[in-house]
Design a protein around this motif. Structure first.
Motif, short mmCIF file in Angstrom:
data_model
loop_
_atom_site.label_atom_id
_atom_site.label_comp_id
_atom_site.label_asym_id
_atom_site.label_seq_id
_atom_site.Cartn_x
_atom_site.Cartn_y
_atom_site.Cartn_z
N VAL A 1 0.78 -1.13 0.02
CA VAL A 1 -0.12 0.06 0.08
C VAL A 1 0.78 1.28 -0.11
O VAL A 1 1.96 1.21 0.68
N ILE A 2 0.50 2.11 -0.63
CA ILE A 2 1.33 3.45 -0.83
C ILE A 2 0.36 4.65 -0.46
O ILE A 2 -0.63 4.89 -0.86
N ARG A 3 0.78 5.56 0.43
CA ARG A 3 0.15 6.37 1.09
C ARG A 3 1.02 7.90 1.19
O ARG A 3 2.06 7.69 1.70
N PRO A 4 0.36 9.02 0.92
CA PRO A 4 1.01 10.03 1.00
C PRO A 4 1.32 10.61 2.44
O PRO A 4 0.29 10.58 3.04
N PHE A 5 2.59 11.08 2.75
CA PHE A 5 2.77 11.62 4.14
C PHE A 5 3.55 12.83 3.96
O PHE A 5 4.78 12.82 3.43
N SER B 1 -5.98 -17.39 3.81
CA SER B 1 -7.39 -17.10 4.33
C SER B 1 -7.80 -15.69 4.46
O SER B 1 -6.82 -14.90 4.50
N SER B 2 -8.86 -15.39 4.62
CA SER B 2 -9.42 -14.14 4.66
C SER B 2 -8.64 -13.45 5.89
O SER B 2 -8.55 -12.11 5.87
N GLY B 3 -8.81 -14.15 7.04
CA GLY B 3 -8.41 -13.54 8.22
C GLY B 3 -6.73 -13.24 8.22
O GLY B 3 -6.28 -12.17 8.42
N SER B 4 -6.17 -13.88 7.44
CA SER B 4 -4.74 -13.65 7.47
C SER B 4 -4.55 -12.32 6.24
O SER B 4 -3.62 -11.54 6.50
N LEU B 5 -5.36 -12.43 5.39
CA LEU B 5 -5.11 -11.11 4.34
C LEU B 5 -5.57 -9.86 5.02
O LEU B 5 -4.79 -8.91 4.76
N ALA B 6 -6.58 -10.07 5.97
CA ALA B 6 -6.98 -8.81 6.83
C ALA B 6 -5.81 -8.40 7.64
O ALA B 6 -5.48 -7.22 7.92
N THR B 7 -4.93 -9.51 8.22
CA THR B 7 -3.82 -8.94 9.13
C THR B 7 -2.75 -8.41 8.16
O THR B 7 -2.26 -7.46 8.75
N ALA B 8 -2.61 -8.93 6.81
CA ALA B 8 -1.54 -8.44 5.90
C ALA B 8 -1.95 -6.87 5.66
O ALA B 8 -0.95 -5.86 5.59
N VAL B 9 -3.10 -6.67 5.37
CA VAL B 9 -3.50 -5.40 5.19
C VAL B 9 -3.42 -4.40 6.26
O VAL B 9 -2.75 -3.50 6.38
N HIS B 10 -3.48 -5.01 7.59
CA HIS B 10 -3.30 -4.23 8.53
C HIS B 10 -1.76 -3.82 8.95
O HIS B 10 -1.09 -2.87 9.12
N ASP B 11 -0.84 -4.99 8.57
CA ASP B 11 0.49 -4.79 8.76
C ASP B 11 1.09 -3.75 7.83
O ASP B 11 2.06 -2.96 7.92
N ALA B 12 0.47 -3.81 6.20
CA ALA B 12 0.95 -2.92 5.24
C ALA B 12 0.69 -1.63 5.61
O ALA B 12 1.37 -0.68 5.54
#
Lengths: 464, 471
Positions: free
Chosen positions: B62-66, B81-92
């Motif tokens: 993910v790329i965010r302006p700062f 799994s969907s749970g793991s993907l949600a964790t990956a999104v959170h980590d990213a």
């Protein structure tokens, strides 16, 4: 899943599916998490290390090992791997047991870090990295500094049809400071690196004094002259001595290579190969060692193995198979890089035991020669017994005095000549075990510690 | 002919889950489904059969302006799994809050280029991987038959089939496949009346195809080298003319040039600038992402931008650099389709766990008029023909390389003479102002290119290289 042990029932179930079809089967599951920080003048990166998890099944097929592996630790995936392995097995896989002794019993071990991975907030990691960065730039004349800090937690769970169960969790942390100096298109750097088993507390070893010294050396390397070439007296610093112990000597003591008749050391077992004050060791149980483990990937406990005892080559490193052939015991050195990689006989922490020479005494003994510092790499030659070790910097020794810093260099020659030429081993006060990664051949990198004190001998040196 | 496929949709499934969360753009997700087979040898006996070894996973960026910069977050997982993907999104997202890259915006491609076909797969091996691997290993092993005093002592062949899928917040969806073959074999010469210790020639190679057609010829060469090792002596020390064939240069040139001529080096102020003199006038270098059966070749890079052939050095002068989308944005340029997740230094068989960064694909060095091997030795006159270094350990930062000569030959009166072993050869690939370097010391280039892993190049004749050896 919060722990690999949550998958244990599924692993055991899958293993039971295999048991009727082979005389021996095992499964090793691995799970790894980690965080790292990397900063330099242009970029700050915070990384969550890849969350990789999976399992490998191994079974004896009567005359060879067969393996199947897959990422994922759910029951269906594990059963799928076990069934795929079953299909690879011949009809007579039950005919003979595998060579060697199977581990048995139940054991668990884990690292108790003072500052575990999850206990240090991102902001604090960044603050530490920024402070190191500022320190590295503080002497002036440094164009950039690359700071990397990382910490990982690795779990492995091993089960076998012989009844073995081993769970281990190993924490490792490492930090590196690389000050970079530039002038007229020439780029030079020096490095400071520290890593060991443990949490973020490991990074306390990156002290201000060491960082400033490293930065000043990077600047000085810009002005370094050309490297001397030829055969001469060489004094190895602890990092270089450790790489010699591991790459040049240690790979020849991996007994799977002896079984292949691929070790120049095989005919020398039981013979004197160096002076009486030389002792070389591999120790997977070394407290806090970067290459330390609790159990190997056949379930055997890690241990200290003296390879060269007061100059005499006395032992090699074994897996279950080589131990059976040589009528020895497994030494806890069977390691897989990960659940997707095969097991080999591998080193753990390999080092030269300290001697009783001070640096001043060694320089005086050398009189003229070269002091090789900050090892950057080495490569083995298990059959030929040649050595190649590279260092980031070197200093000429003239009349027992160290000269200014010189450029990166390579050391070569025959390992046995080098061993016979050893004239002194440094004291314990500078003994250290450094962090490195070792390949078996050109793949399968694993954490391997290398260490020692100073080592004085003769070798050929040249540019690198 | 249609591409082979596992029919995997790893990235597309992940992208769907990401859109449902929802996650604002820009983001991209790279998925891989991989199957690998390995045969390990002890002598000519099969020691271990491994496979299938299966790995599936995704890497999410993910790329965010700062504050006029970009926060780039990344997370990878083999649990899709969907749970793991949600964790990956959170980590990213969490890592993006703290990471900083010196660009203010980035554009991810919305569609992949059409009509570009690149050969990246051994189709026969894809269709029947284990059978193809076994047939290749059989051909390899039988090539050693009838050679007394020669055996392979250690070795393995790995065949990897990989399907990657790429999706991003701009709507791109792209699928590609590749095969990779890794060969490692140590050939031992032993016995004989002379009582000399055994000699070894240790070969590693990486290619796209399981091609047994050259095996017998290769094995002839390996066996000769192993035998020559037994009677080799160290070279003499000093500055000498050195001949470096492609199999030596492949461990030196790609890693250093693909860093020094990249956006990564440029934003750190150590990249070459257009027009900088980097080599002799005879030296021209390209990066060719469309090289047939090249490692890293593909129609698009790992960010979805079109691959192409890029001129890096023209007649000795720096010409262009390699950029991914981030480094292109940071330097005001456009991506050159060089955003790859592979590493030249430590190539992994999976790529999803790494972020894309500017990387070379197949580095191509133009041929010269130096002729074939015999003519190149004649040009050298006196010197050393290096056949193999222990490992050159190229250092992209300082551009230095060097290693021990594992086998080479003295060149005397323009002809190959006795074998050499031991001693070191080294230097820098590109140097500072006025500094002698590998590229600016080239005096002749051979007329025949050879593809070895990431490099297609002729043999180099290089003058005044520093050699460490016996006095």
């Amino acid at each position: 899943m919060t722990s690999l042990r949550d998958a244990e029932d599924s692993m055991a179930h899958a293993l039971r599916r295999l048991a009727p079809h082979t005389s021996y089967a095992e499964v090793m599951a691995q799970r790894m998490v980690g965080h790292s920080v990397r900063i330099d003048k242009s970029q700050t990166s915070i990384n969550v290390e890849p969350r990789l998890e999976g399992a490998v099944f191994r079974a004896w097929d009567g005359d060879e090992w067969v393996e199947v592996a897959s990422s994922g630790l759910d029951g269906a995936t594990l059963n799928g791997s076990a069934d795929a392995l079953h299909h690879r097995l011949g009809s007579d896989a039950n005919r003979t047991p595998p060579p060697g002794v199977s581990a048995t019993g139940n054991a668990e071990q884990q690292t108790h870090s003072k500052r575990p991975l999850e206990s240090v907030a991102v902001e604090e990691r960044l603050a530490i990295a920024r402070s190191l960065y500022k320190l590295a730039l503080s002497p002036g004349g440094i164009d950039n500094a690359i700071i990397t800090m990382g910490s990982s937690v690795e779990e492995r769970l091993f089960l076998s049809t012989a009844g073995a169960r081993r769970w281990q969790q190993v924490d490792r942390s490492r930090g590196t400071v690389v000050p970079v100096a530039m002038e007229s298109g020439k780029v030079e750097y020096d490095y400071l690196s520290y890593g060991s088993m443990g949490g973020w507390e490991v990074l306390d070893e990156l002290t201000e004094e060491r960082i400033l010294e490293t930065a000043n050396e990077a600047k000085a390397l810009l002005k370094a002259g050309s490297a001397p070439t030829g055969a001469m007296t060489v004094l190895l610093d602890p990092s270089t001595a450790g790489t010699f112990a591991h790459e040049s000597f240690g790979h020849g003591t991996e007994a799977d290579q002896l079984l292949r008749d691929r070790s120049y050391l095989k005919p020398l077992l039981g013979q004197m190969v160096g002076p009486e004050f030389l002792t070389l060791v591999d120790d997977g149980s070394y407290p806090g060692g970067w290459g330390s483990i609790y159990f190997d990937d056949e379930g055997h406990p890690a241990q200290r193995t003296v390879l060269v005892d007061h100059g005499k080559f006395v032992e090699v490193l074994h897996d279950r198979e080589s131990a059976a052939v040589f009528h020895r015991s497994a030494t806890g050195n069977t390691r897989r890089a990960d659940f997707l990689s095969r097991p080999f006989v591998r080193m753990t922490n390999t080092f030269v035991e300290p001697g009783d020479w001070s640096l001043e005494e060694l320089l005086e003994e050398a009189k003229n020669g070269i002091y090789l510092q900050n090892c950057t790499s080495g490569i083995e030659d298990p059959l030929g017994g040649q050595m190649q070790i590279k260092v980031k910097k070197a200093r000429l020794i003239r009349n027992g005095e160290l000269g200014p810093v010189g450029p990166s260099m390579a050391l070569s020659g025959k390992v046995l000549d080098f061993l016979k030429g050893i004239r002194g081993v440094g004291k314990a006060d500078v003994f250290s075990i450094g962090p490195g990664y070792c390949g078996k051949g050109h793949t399968d990198l694993i954490p391997a510690g290398t260490g020692g004190s100073y080592l004085l001998s003769e070798a050929v040196v040249g540019p690198a | 002919m249609s591409e082979p496929t596992f029919g995997s949709d790893t990235a597309y499934r992940a992208a769907e889950a990401i859109r449902r969360l929802p996650v604002p753009g820009p983001w991209d997700v790279y998925g891989e489904k991989i199957e690998r087979y390995e045969i390990h040898l002890n002598g000519i006996v099969r020691e271990m059969l491994r496979g299938p070894l299966r790995l599936e996973g995704v890497g999410l960026r993910v790329i965010r302006p700062f504050e006029q910069k970009l926060g780039v977050g990344f997370a990878a997982t083999s649990d899709i799994s969907s749970g793991s993907l949600a964790t990956a999104v959170h980590d990213a997202e969490a890592t993006a809050r703290y990471s900083r890259f010196p660009a203010s915006k980035v554009e991810l491609p919305s569609q992949s280029p059409k009509g570009v076909a690149v050969e990246t797969v051994d189709r026969k091996a894809w269709a029947n991987p284990l059978e193809s691997l076994e047939a290749y290993v059989h051909a390899l092993v039988t090539s050693f038959e009838g050679r007394p005093g020669i055996v392979p002592s250690f070795g393995s062949v790995h065949l990897t089939l990989a399907e990657s899928t790429l999706a991003n917040s701009s709507g791109l969806e792209h699928r590609s496949v590749r095969t990779t073959v890794d060969l490692e074999i140590a050939v031992k010469a032993f016995g004989g009346p002379e009582g000399r210790p055994p000699g070894e020639y240790w070969v590693t190679s990486r290619s796209v195809r399981l091609d047994p057609s050259h095996l017998r010829q290769d094995v002839d060469t390996w066996c000769q080298r192993a035998a020559d090792v037994r009677r080799a002596k160290p070279p003499t020390a000093g500055e000498q003319t050195v001949v470096l064939p492609p199999r030596v240069l492949t461990d030196i040139i790609p890693e250093i040039l693909s860093f020094r001529l990249s956006g990564t080096a440029e934003i750190r102020g150590i990249g070459a600038k257009a027009g900088d003199l980097l080599g002799a006038p005879a030296v021209s270098v390209w990066d060719d992402g469309l090289f047939p059966f090249g490692i890293g070749s593909s129609a698009v890079d790992d960010e979805g931008n079109a691959q192409s052939k890029r001129t890096l050095i023209a007649a000795g002068k720096a010409s262009a650099m390699l950029y991914d989308v981030l480094h292109a944005s940071a330097t005001g340029r456009t991506s050159t389709g060089s955003g790859l997740r592979d590493s030249l230094a430590y190539p992994e068989w999976e790529h999803f766990s790494s972020q894309p960064h500017p990387v070379g694909t197949t580095i191509v060095v133009g041929t010269g008029d130096g002729g074939r091997d015999a003519e190149l030795a004649e040009i050298a006159g006196e010197g050393i023909w290096v056949d193999q270094l222990g490992y050159a350990f190229p250092d992209p930062l300082s551009a230095a390389f060097g290693g021990e000569i594992r086998i080479g030959y003295r060149i005397h009166n323009g002809q190959l003479a006795e074998p050499l072993r031991g001693g070191t050869v080294g230097g820098v690939v590109v140097g500072g102002l006025g500094e002698r370097s590998l590229l600016n010391s080239v005096v002749a280039l051979g007329k025949t290119p050879e593809l070895t892993a990431h490099l297609s190049c002729p043999t180099f004749v290089v003058e005044k290289m520093s050699v460490g050896g016996a006095d």
